[in-house]
Write a protein that holds these residues in place. Structure first.
Motif, PDB file in Angstrom:
ATOM      1  N   THR A  49       8.675  -0.315  -9.982  1.00  0.00           N
ATOM      2  CA  THR A  49       8.373  -1.231 -11.091  1.00  0.00           C
ATOM      3  C   THR A  49       8.925  -2.622 -10.828  1.00  0.00           C
ATOM      4  OG1 THR A  49       8.432   0.632 -12.628  1.00  0.00           O
ATOM      5  CG2 THR A  49       8.561  -1.575 -13.570  1.00  0.00           C
ATOM      6  N   THR A  50      10.118  -2.689 -10.249  1.00  0.00           N
ATOM      7  CA  THR A  50      10.711  -3.999  -9.931  1.00  0.00           C
ATOM      8  C   THR A  50       9.860  -4.737  -8.915  1.00  0.00           C
ATOM      9  OG1 THR A  50      12.930  -3.150 -10.353  1.00  0.00           O
ATOM     10  CG2 THR A  50      12.755  -5.167  -9.059  1.00  0.00           C
ATOM     11  N   VAL A  51       9.356  -4.014  -7.916  1.00  0.00           N
ATOM     12  CA  VAL A  51       8.493  -4.631  -6.910  1.00  0.00           C
ATOM     13  C   VAL A  51       7.248  -5.225  -7.575  1.00  0.00           C
ATOM     14  CG1 VAL A  51       6.984  -4.171  -4.936  1.00  0.00           C
ATOM     15  CG2 VAL A  51       9.291  -3.220  -4.990  1.00  0.00           C
ATOM     16  N   PHE A  52       6.625  -4.462  -8.485  1.00  0.00           N
ATOM     17  CA  PHE A  52       5.407  -4.943  -9.144  1.00  0.00           C
ATOM     18  C   PHE A  52       5.693  -6.127 -10.063  1.00  0.00           C
ATOM     19  CE2 PHE A  52       3.416  -0.476  -8.745  1.00  0.00           C
ATOM     20  CZ  PHE A  52       2.959  -0.804  -7.486  1.00  0.00           C
ATOM     21  N   ILE A  53       6.851  -6.099 -10.750  1.00  0.00           N
ATOM     22  CA  ILE A  53       7.197  -7.211 -11.640  1.00  0.00           C
ATOM     23  C   ILE A  53       7.443  -8.482 -10.832  1.00  0.00           C
ATOM     24  CG2 ILE A  53       8.958  -8.100 -13.223  1.00  0.00           C
ATOM     25  CD1 ILE A  53       9.297  -5.268 -14.288  1.00  0.00           C
ATOM     26  N   PRO A  67      -9.308 -10.490 -13.571  1.00  0.00           N
ATOM     27  CA  PRO A  67      -9.267  -9.023 -13.415  1.00  0.00           C
ATOM     28  C   PRO A  67      -8.105  -8.526 -12.567  1.00  0.00           C
ATOM     29  CG  PRO A  67     -11.513  -9.843 -13.155  1.00  0.00           C
ATOM     30  CD  PRO A  67     -10.640 -11.048 -13.244  1.00  0.00           C
ATOM     31  N   SER A  68      -7.814  -9.223 -11.475  1.00  0.00           N
ATOM     32  CA  SER A  68      -6.724  -8.774 -10.607  1.00  0.00           C
ATOM     33  C   SER A  68      -5.370  -8.865 -11.303  1.00  0.00           C
ATOM     34  CB  SER A  68      -6.709  -9.597  -9.322  1.00  0.00           C
ATOM     35  OG  SER A  68      -6.607 -10.982  -9.616  1.00  0.00           O
ATOM     36  N   ALA A  69      -5.170  -9.933 -12.103  1.00  0.00           N
ATOM     37  CA  ALA A  69      -3.898 -10.073 -12.822  1.00  0.00           C
ATOM     38  C   ALA A  69      -3.765  -9.023 -13.921  1.00  0.00           C
ATOM     39  CB  ALA A  69      -3.797 -11.477 -13.421  1.00  0.00           C
ATOM     40  N   ILE A  70      -4.878  -8.667 -14.568  1.00  0.00           N
ATOM     41  CA  ILE A  70      -4.843  -7.622 -15.600  1.00  0.00           C
ATOM     42  C   ILE A  70      -4.461  -6.282 -14.971  1.00  0.00           C
ATOM     43  CG2 ILE A  70      -6.278  -6.312 -17.214  1.00  0.00           C
ATOM     44  CD1 ILE A  70      -7.842  -8.898 -17.722  1.00  0.00           C
ATOM     45  N   ILE A  71      -5.016  -5.993 -13.798  1.00  0.00           N
ATOM     46  CA  ILE A  71      -4.657  -4.754 -13.097  1.00  0.00           C
ATOM     47  C   ILE A  71      -3.178  -4.768 -12.726  1.00  0.00           C
ATOM     48  CG2 ILE A  71      -5.011  -3.455 -10.970  1.00  0.00           C
ATOM     49  CD1 ILE A  71      -7.940  -4.247 -11.083  1.00  0.00           C
ATOM     50  N   ASP A  72      -2.673  -5.927 -12.276  1.00  0.00           N
ATOM     51  CA  ASP A  72      -1.244  -6.029 -11.936  1.00  0.00           C
ATOM     52  C   ASP A  72      -0.369  -5.755 -13.149  1.00  0.00           C
ATOM     53  OD1 ASP A  72      -1.882  -6.638  -9.348  1.00  0.00           O
ATOM     54  OD2 ASP A  72      -1.702  -8.804  -9.591  1.00  0.00           O
ATOM     55  N   LEU A  73      -0.786  -6.282 -14.305  1.00  0.00           N
ATOM     56  CA  LEU A  73      -0.003  -6.086 -15.529  1.00  0.00           C
ATOM     57  C   LEU A  73      -0.038  -4.627 -15.981  1.00  0.00           C
ATOM     58  CD1 LEU A  73       1.677  -7.377 -17.762  1.00  0.00           C
ATOM     59  CD2 LEU A  73      -0.447  -7.826 -19.009  1.00  0.00           C
ATOM     60  N   ILE A  74      -1.219  -4.009 -15.923  1.00  0.00           N
ATOM     61  CA  ILE A  74      -1.337  -2.604 -16.314  1.00  0.00           C
ATOM     62  C   ILE A  74      -0.507  -1.720 -15.388  1.00  0.00           C
ATOM     63  CG2 ILE A  74      -2.965  -0.674 -16.491  1.00  0.00           C
ATOM     64  CD1 ILE A  74      -5.074  -2.624 -17.405  1.00  0.00           C
ATOM     65  N   ALA A  75      -0.405  -2.122 -14.108  1.00  0.00           N
ATOM     66  CA  ALA A  75       0.379  -1.337 -13.144  1.00  0.00           C
ATOM     67  C   ALA A  75       1.863  -1.333 -13.491  1.00  0.00           C
ATOM     68  CB  ALA A  75       0.174  -1.889 -11.738  1.00  0.00           C
ATOM     69  N   ILE A 112       0.837  -1.201   0.000  1.00  0.00           N
ATOM     70  CA  ILE A 112       0.000   0.000   0.000  1.00  0.00           C
ATOM     71  C   ILE A 112       0.874   1.253   0.000  1.00  0.00           C
ATOM     72  CG2 ILE A 112      -1.632   1.347   1.385  1.00  0.00           C
ATOM     73  CD1 ILE A 112      -2.884  -1.285   2.268  1.00  0.00           C
ATOM     74  N   PHE A 113       1.958   1.221   0.781  1.00  0.00           N
ATOM     75  CA  PHE A 113       2.890   2.354   0.806  1.00  0.00           C
ATOM     76  C   PHE A 113       3.516   2.576  -0.568  1.00  0.00           C
ATOM     77  CE2 PHE A 113       7.319   3.783   1.262  1.00  0.00           C
ATOM     78  CZ  PHE A 113       7.111   5.034   1.822  1.00  0.00           C
ATOM     79  N   VAL A 114       3.930   1.500  -1.237  1.00  0.00           N
ATOM     80  CA  VAL A 114       4.537   1.611  -2.567  1.00  0.00           C
ATOM     81  C   VAL A 114       3.533   2.172  -3.566  1.00  0.00           C
ATOM     82  CG1 VAL A 114       5.479   0.285  -4.486  1.00  0.00           C
ATOM     83  CG2 VAL A 114       6.223  -0.216  -2.162  1.00  0.00           C
ATOM     84  N   ILE A 115       2.304   1.696  -3.522  1.00  0.00           N
ATOM     85  CA  ILE A 115       1.275   2.162  -4.463  1.00  0.00           C
ATOM     86  C   ILE A 115       0.970   3.640  -4.247  1.00  0.00           C
ATOM     87  CG2 ILE A 115      -1.155   1.908  -5.114  1.00  0.00           C
ATOM     88  CD1 ILE A 115      -0.843  -1.093  -4.335  1.00  0.00           C
ATOM     89  N   LEU A 116       0.758   4.035  -2.990  1.00  0.00           N
ATOM     90  CA  LEU A 116       0.452   5.434  -2.703  1.00  0.00           C
ATOM     91  C   LEU A 116       1.629   6.341  -3.068  1.00  0.00           C
ATOM     92  CD1 LEU A 116      -1.423   5.137   0.717  1.00  0.00           C
ATOM     93  CD2 LEU A 116      -2.395   5.520  -1.556  1.00  0.00           C
ATOM     94  N   SER A 117       2.847   5.880  -2.877  1.00  0.00           N
ATOM     95  CA  SER A 117       4.022   6.675  -3.249  1.00  0.00           C
ATOM     96  C   SER A 117       4.061   6.912  -4.750  1.00  0.00           C
ATOM     97  CB  SER A 117       5.301   5.969  -2.800  1.00  0.00           C
ATOM     98  OG  SER A 117       5.306   5.772  -1.400  1.00  0.00           O
ATOM     99  N   SER A 118       3.769   5.886  -5.523  1.00  0.00           N
ATOM    100  CA  SER A 118       3.786   6.008  -6.980  1.00  0.00           C
ATOM    101  C   SER A 118       2.722   6.973  -7.473  1.00  0.00           C
ATOM    102  CB  SER A 118       3.590   4.621  -7.604  1.00  0.00           C
ATOM    103  OG  SER A 118       3.585   4.704  -9.011  1.00  0.00           O
TER     104      SER A 118
END
Length: 519
Positions: free
Chosen positions: A81-85, A136-144, A50-56
């Motif tokens: 980006t590395t964290v999300f990948i 849907p959740s994986a698509i959101i992860d990929l778009i992120a 949550i901290f990483v997402i809000l920071s971005s």
């Protein structure tokens, strides 16, 4: 390496991974970290994400009018980006086991005496992973992940999609989506009905005022926009009807909108009410499962309420399981931990971790057969749990003992015995009743002799019970569950042993003092 050597290597690797304890432990760790809400470290991972997402998202907002420092831009580009990948790859990994697909395909080929085709293995693996990638959740992860490619500036807007990732890590948002999912049929019906009224109202307004009578309606889209704004009771006022016919349509659609909104509100409120009960019970299960020596009361009738009150006085940790939702709610309103569930089912006891956390189960429903089923269910899961069951029939009581019930309670028989005492010895009855009610803080209690304690190997004379103002009734020797031997008023030279139970009567303060001394 030829094709056959490649096949053999892949099959051997699959069997190795299947038998590798270390590999399975690592995979289970990441699965718990990503998916298991009961895993103790998952909440820390959720906070981090949550901290990483809000920071971005914050960096994106700041970059609109103020250019952010280069090091912050690099932090977003490389670290976030590395964290999300890494998270995306890990989720795809734990979604299913590739080595099990290889083993299954290999064993199928061996059974039909056919050669293993790597193309079939790859197709099954790709199909399995594609099922995850299209969720849907994986698509959101990929778009992120996509906004990290700064070559396409427009992709930076997709950073906003990273905010949707918080749906994974915020239980309240997840619960809200589950509420909507549970009422999917009702909400789809409501949406369809709303779309129908918007379509009809838009067409009618366009027919009445679309021929240059209303300067704000230029096309059919404007009419549909007006219908949507009006039926939702928002009413911006940028488009308003000018003809009598249009105003009649407006009045009708306003009343329709009020009804639809009321309908939607009732659906969501009722669903939330059901969901809140489930969340409350889940929280109770999680809290109870972390404790030890839990007593479970099955049934919250008159007897169950009396037992709960006494256990609360004694400070015993317990939970109530009641099938009737009204009685379960009543138990919760009295301040007890209560779960609305069927105690004859294994699931509720497994959630409470019966194999390690439950010490006693009290079957106190008004139905003897149900009590037997509960007892059998509990004993099948853990034979070491002490089970006491209520019973009204003597024949059924004998069957309960065959079902390995440790203690059978017959309230009617006990009441009859008490009535007989009252008729024959009324004074003794009053004394006995005062002890049971703990009037004047006088009580009967038992103290178990543990290994290495003061009483282990000592004589009764050495304990000096009289100086402690404690009256000894007897010693319970042997297992309390099966054929214990009660030695009434033993001599002073009687030697106590480990697991003996001293049964005595005294003031509460004297009992507490003796327990401290024995420890």
């Amino acid at each position: 390496m030829n094709i056959n050597e490649t096949k053999n290597f892949i099959v051997k690797l699959a069997y190795f991974l299947e038998s590798s304890v270390q590999y399975n432990k690592i995979k289970q760790f990441f699965y718990d970290l990503l998916e298991n809400d009961n895993y103790p470290y998952k909440k820390y991972f959720d906070f981090f994400m949550i901290f990483v997402i809000l920071s971005s998202v914050t960096l994106l907002v700041m970059d609109v009018k103020h250019h952010v420092p280069q090091w912050l831009d690099d932090l977003d580009l490389y670290f976030v980006t590395t964290v999300f990948i890494v998270e995306y790859i890990l989720r795809m990994w734990v979604y299913s086991d590739i080595h099990k697909i290889v083993i299954e395909t290999h064993e199928e080929a061996v059974f039909f005496s056919k050669p293993l085709k790597l193309s079939n293995v790859f197709k099954k693996v790709l199909k399995d992973k594609w099922e995850y990638m299209t969720t849907p959740s994986a698509i959101i992860d990929l778009i992120a992940i996509l906004p990290s490619y700064r070559g396409l500036r427009v992709l930076r807007v997709l950073i906003l999609f990273r905010a949707f990732k918080m749906l994974r890590y915020t239980k309240s948002l997840t619960s809200f989506l589950e509420v909507l999912k549970n009422k999917k049929f009702e909400l789809i019906t409501l949406l369809t009905l709303s779309g129908f009224f918007i379509f009809i109202a838009g067409i009618m307004l366009y027919v009445f005022e679309g021929n240059d009578q209303n300067q704000n309606i230029h096309n059919l889209f404007d009419a549909f926009y007006w219908a949507l704004i009006t039926i939702s009771t928002v009413g911006y006022g940028d488009i308003s009807p000018v003809t009598p016919e249009g105003r009649v349509v407006t009045m009708l659609i306003i009343f329709t909108g009020i009804g639809l909104i009321s309908f939607a509100t009732s659906i969501i409120v009722s669903s939330f009410s059901e969901r809140l009960t489930m969340l409350r019970e889940d929280r109770i299960v999680q809290n109870i499962s972390k404790k030890e020596s839990i007593t479970v009361i099955c049934g919250f009738g008159l007897l169950g309420r009396l037992v709960a009150q006494e256990l609360e006085k004694e400070g015993v940790s317990f939970v109530v399981i009641e099938k009737d939702s009204d009685l379960a709610e009543h138990a919760y309103s009295m301040g007890y931990k209560a779960i609305c569930a069927d105690a004859t089912r294994e699931k509720v006891f497994e959630q409470l971790k019966i194999k390690s956390n439950i010490s006693h189960v009290l079957c106190l429903t008004s139905d003897d057969i149900v009590n037997i089923f509960i007892a059998v269910n509990v004993k099948s899961l853990n034979k070491n749990v002490h089970v006491a069951a209520r019973c009204s029939d003597e024949e059924v009581a004998q069957k309960m003992y065959f079902a390995d019930v440790d203690q059978v309670i017959m309230p009617e028989e006990i009441a009859g015995m008490m009535a007989a005492v009252y008729v024959g010895e009324p004074v003794a009855f009053e004394v006995l009743l005062s002890i049971i009610d703990q009037k004047d803080k006088i009580q009967i209690d038992e103290i178990e002799i543990t290994a290495g304690s003061l009483g282990d190997g000592s004589t009764l004379k050495e304990l000096q019970l009289e100086s402690l103002r404690v009256i000894l009734l007897g010693i319970l020797r042997g297992s309390k569950r099966k054929d214990p031997e009660f030695i009434f008023n033993p001599d002073d030279d009687f030697i106590l042993q480990e697991k003996d139970n001293i049964v005595c009567i005294a003031h509460q303060a004297a009992i507490s003092n003796l327990k401290r001394k024995m420890q």
